[in-house]
Each structure stands twice: as C-alpha cells, then as structure tokens.
Design a protein around this motif. Structure first.
Motif, PDB file in Angstrom:
ATOM      1  N   SER A 136       0.830  -1.194   0.000  1.00  0.00           N
ATOM      2  CA  SER A 136       0.000   0.000   0.000  1.00  0.00           C
ATOM      3  C   SER A 136       0.875   1.258   0.000  1.00  0.00           C
ATOM      4  N   ILE A 137       0.503   2.221  -0.825  1.00  0.00           N
ATOM      5  CA  ILE A 137       1.215   3.496  -0.910  1.00  0.00           C
ATOM      6  C   ILE A 137       0.274   4.569  -0.379  1.00  0.00           C
ATOM      7  N   THR A 138       0.677   5.228   0.684  1.00  0.00           N
ATOM      8  CA  THR A 138      -0.149   6.270   1.282  1.00  0.00           C
ATOM      9  C   THR A 138       0.228   7.617   0.685  1.00  0.00           C
ATOM     10  N   THR A 139      -0.782   8.345   0.227  1.00  0.00           N
ATOM     11  CA  THR A 139      -0.532   9.675  -0.322  1.00  0.00           C
ATOM     12  C   THR A 139      -0.822  10.715   0.748  1.00  0.00           C
ATOM     13  N   MET A 140       0.068  11.663   0.861  1.00  0.00           N
ATOM     14  CA  MET A 140      -0.076  12.712   1.860  1.00  0.00           C
ATOM     15  C   MET A 140      -0.766  13.944   1.278  1.00  0.00           C
ATOM     16  N   ARG A 141      -0.646  14.093  -0.027  1.00  0.00           N
ATOM     17  CA  ARG A 141      -1.197  15.271  -0.682  1.00  0.00           C
ATOM     18  C   ARG A 141      -1.698  14.865  -2.052  1.00  0.00           C
ATOM     19  N   ARG A 142      -2.821  15.379  -2.450  1.00  0.00           N
ATOM     20  CA  ARG A 142      -3.382  15.067  -3.758  1.00  0.00           C
ATOM     21  C   ARG A 142      -3.058  16.182  -4.739  1.00  0.00           C
ATOM     22  N   ILE A 143      -3.055  15.819  -6.004  1.00  0.00           N
ATOM     23  CA  ILE A 143      -2.926  16.823  -7.054  1.00  0.00           C
ATOM     24  C   ILE A 143      -4.309  16.984  -7.663  1.00  0.00           C
ATOM     25  N   LYS A 144      -4.839  18.159  -7.555  1.00  0.00           N
ATOM     26  CA  LYS A 144      -6.193  18.416  -8.033  1.00  0.00           C
ATOM     27  C   LYS A 144      -6.217  18.576  -9.542  1.00  0.00           C
ATOM     28  N   GLN A 145      -7.378  18.275 -10.116  1.00  0.00           N
ATOM     29  CA  GLN A 145      -7.554  18.468 -11.547  1.00  0.00           C
ATOM     30  C   GLN A 145      -7.308  19.935 -11.864  1.00  0.00           C
ATOM     31  N   GLY A 146      -6.543  20.171 -12.912  1.00  0.00           N
ATOM     32  CA  GLY A 146      -6.218  21.537 -13.288  1.00  0.00           C
ATOM     33  C   GLY A 146      -4.918  22.028 -12.683  1.00  0.00           C
ATOM     34  N   ASP A 147      -4.360  21.277 -11.741  1.00  0.00           N
ATOM     35  CA  ASP A 147      -3.072  21.632 -11.151  1.00  0.00           C
ATOM     36  C   ASP A 147      -2.004  21.549 -12.235  1.00  0.00           C
ATOM     37  N   SER A 148      -1.050  22.448 -12.218  1.00  0.00           N
ATOM     38  CA  SER A 148      -0.019  22.460 -13.260  1.00  0.00           C
ATOM     39  C   SER A 148       0.813  21.174 -13.262  1.00  0.00           C
ATOM     40  N   MET A 149       0.892  20.476 -12.154  1.00  0.00           N
ATOM     41  CA  MET A 149       1.660  19.230 -12.069  1.00  0.00           C
ATOM     42  C   MET A 149       0.913  18.051 -12.698  1.00  0.00           C
ATOM     43  N   SER A 150      -0.420  18.121 -12.788  1.00  0.00           N
ATOM     44  CA  SER A 150      -1.199  16.989 -13.285  1.00  0.00           C
ATOM     45  C   SER A 150      -0.852  16.640 -14.731  1.00  0.00           C
ATOM     46  N   VAL A 151      -0.505  17.622 -15.535  1.00  0.00           N
ATOM     47  CA  VAL A 151      -0.126  17.375 -16.930  1.00  0.00           C
ATOM     48  C   VAL A 151       1.107  16.484 -17.000  1.00  0.00           C
ATOM     49  N   LEU A 169       2.311  14.418 -14.666  1.00  0.00           N
ATOM     50  CA  LEU A 169       2.015  13.079 -14.161  1.00  0.00           C
ATOM     51  C   LEU A 169       1.225  12.271 -15.183  1.00  0.00           C
ATOM     52  N   PHE A 170       0.238  12.894 -15.798  1.00  0.00           N
ATOM     53  CA  PHE A 170      -0.555  12.212 -16.817  1.00  0.00           C
ATOM     54  C   PHE A 170       0.336  11.754 -17.967  1.00  0.00           C
ATOM     55  N   ASN A 171       1.200  12.634 -18.456  1.00  0.00           N
ATOM     56  CA  ASN A 171       2.081  12.282 -19.568  1.00  0.00           C
ATOM     57  C   ASN A 171       3.023  11.144 -19.209  1.00  0.00           C
ATOM     58  N   ALA A 172       3.544  11.145 -17.997  1.00  0.00           N
ATOM     59  CA  ALA A 172       4.447  10.072 -17.575  1.00  0.00           C
ATOM     60  C   ALA A 172       3.726   8.729 -17.563  1.00  0.00           C
ATOM     61  N   VAL A 173       2.514   8.706 -17.059  1.00  0.00           N
ATOM     62  CA  VAL A 173       1.746   7.459 -16.997  1.00  0.00           C
ATOM     63  C   VAL A 173       1.334   7.012 -18.395  1.00  0.00           C
ATOM     64  N   ILE A 174       0.862   7.934 -19.215  1.00  0.00           N
ATOM     65  CA  ILE A 174       0.432   7.582 -20.567  1.00  0.00           C
ATOM     66  C   ILE A 174       1.604   7.062 -21.390  1.00  0.00           C
ATOM     67  N   ASP A 175       2.762   7.703 -21.291  1.00  0.00           N
ATOM     68  CA  ASP A 175       3.937   7.222 -22.026  1.00  0.00           C
ATOM     69  C   ASP A 175       4.254   5.782 -21.660  1.00  0.00           C
ATOM     70  N   PHE A 176       4.180   5.477 -20.380  1.00  0.00           N
ATOM     71  CA  PHE A 176       4.450   4.116 -19.912  1.00  0.00           C
ATOM     72  C   PHE A 176       3.414   3.142 -20.479  1.00  0.00           C
ATOM     73  N   CYS A 177       2.145   3.522 -20.434  1.00  0.00           N
ATOM     74  CA  CYS A 177       1.064   2.636 -20.881  1.00  0.00           C
ATOM     75  C   CYS A 177       1.092   2.383 -22.384  1.00  0.00           C
ATOM     76  N   VAL A 178       1.267   3.416 -23.181  1.00  0.00           N
ATOM     77  CA  VAL A 178       1.184   3.234 -24.631  1.00  0.00           C
ATOM     78  C   VAL A 178       2.427   2.572 -25.210  1.00  0.00           C
ATOM     79  N   GLN A 179       3.500   2.500 -24.467  1.00  0.00           N
ATOM     80  CA  GLN A 179       4.696   1.814 -24.964  1.00  0.00           C
ATOM     81  C   GLN A 179       4.379   0.357 -25.296  1.00  0.00           C
TER      82      GLN A 179
END
Length: 86
Positions: free
Chosen positions: A15-30, A32-42
């Motif tokens: 289990s990974i506990t998150t201390m802080r969430r990144i809200k939709q629209g946060d500048s960091m969410s882009v 994180l999304f790109n990192a995950v998508i790059d991994f998935c579509v490979q």
C-alpha cells in the motif's frame, strides 16, 4: 490521506499512502498524466497492432486526457485495449 496499490505484471505492490493530492487543473497533473500515458502506450507500440496509413502504422493518438486506439480488426482493437488497461 488516501492510499493506493500498483500492479506490475502479476505483482501487487504494498500500500502506498498519499499525503497530498494533485487536483484536476493543477499544473503538475499534466506531467504526471504524460508520464503514466507514455508508460502505458509503450506496450501498444511494441505490439505492432494498428492501422496502416500509407507506409506508417498508427497505433494510437493522444491529446490532453483523451486517447484513440487504432486497429484493423475488432480483435486487434481488443488486444490494444487490453494492453492499455493492464
């Protein structure tokens, strides 16, 4: 606080506990999304399943938080979808 677990192959992480969430629209969410998508579509790129346009094999198109998968058959699309989901 919330928690999550990751699945890599057949292995379920601790289990990974998150201390802080990144809200939709946060500048960091882009990023994180790109990192995950790059991994998935490979996986989709490695499968060589897509739709041939001229001499180019198109496997997917992604923009913002949308993905379109391409295949020449229902079976190919099912494989691409399964690769993206797992």
């Amino acid at each position: 606080m919330s928690s999550t677990r990751l699945v890599l192959g057949d292995v379920l992480s601790m289990s990974i506990t998150t201390m802080r969430r990144i809200k939709q629209g946060d500048s960091m969410s882009v990023y994180l999304f790109n990192a995950v998508i790059d991994f998935c579509v490979q996986e989709n790129l490695n499968a060589n399943i897509g739709y041939k346009i001229r001499d180019e094999l198109v496997t997917y198109m992604a923009f913002a938080d949308n993905i379109v998968l391409f295949a020449e058959s229902k079976e190919g699309l099912s494989v691409n979808t399964e690769l993206l989901v797992t």
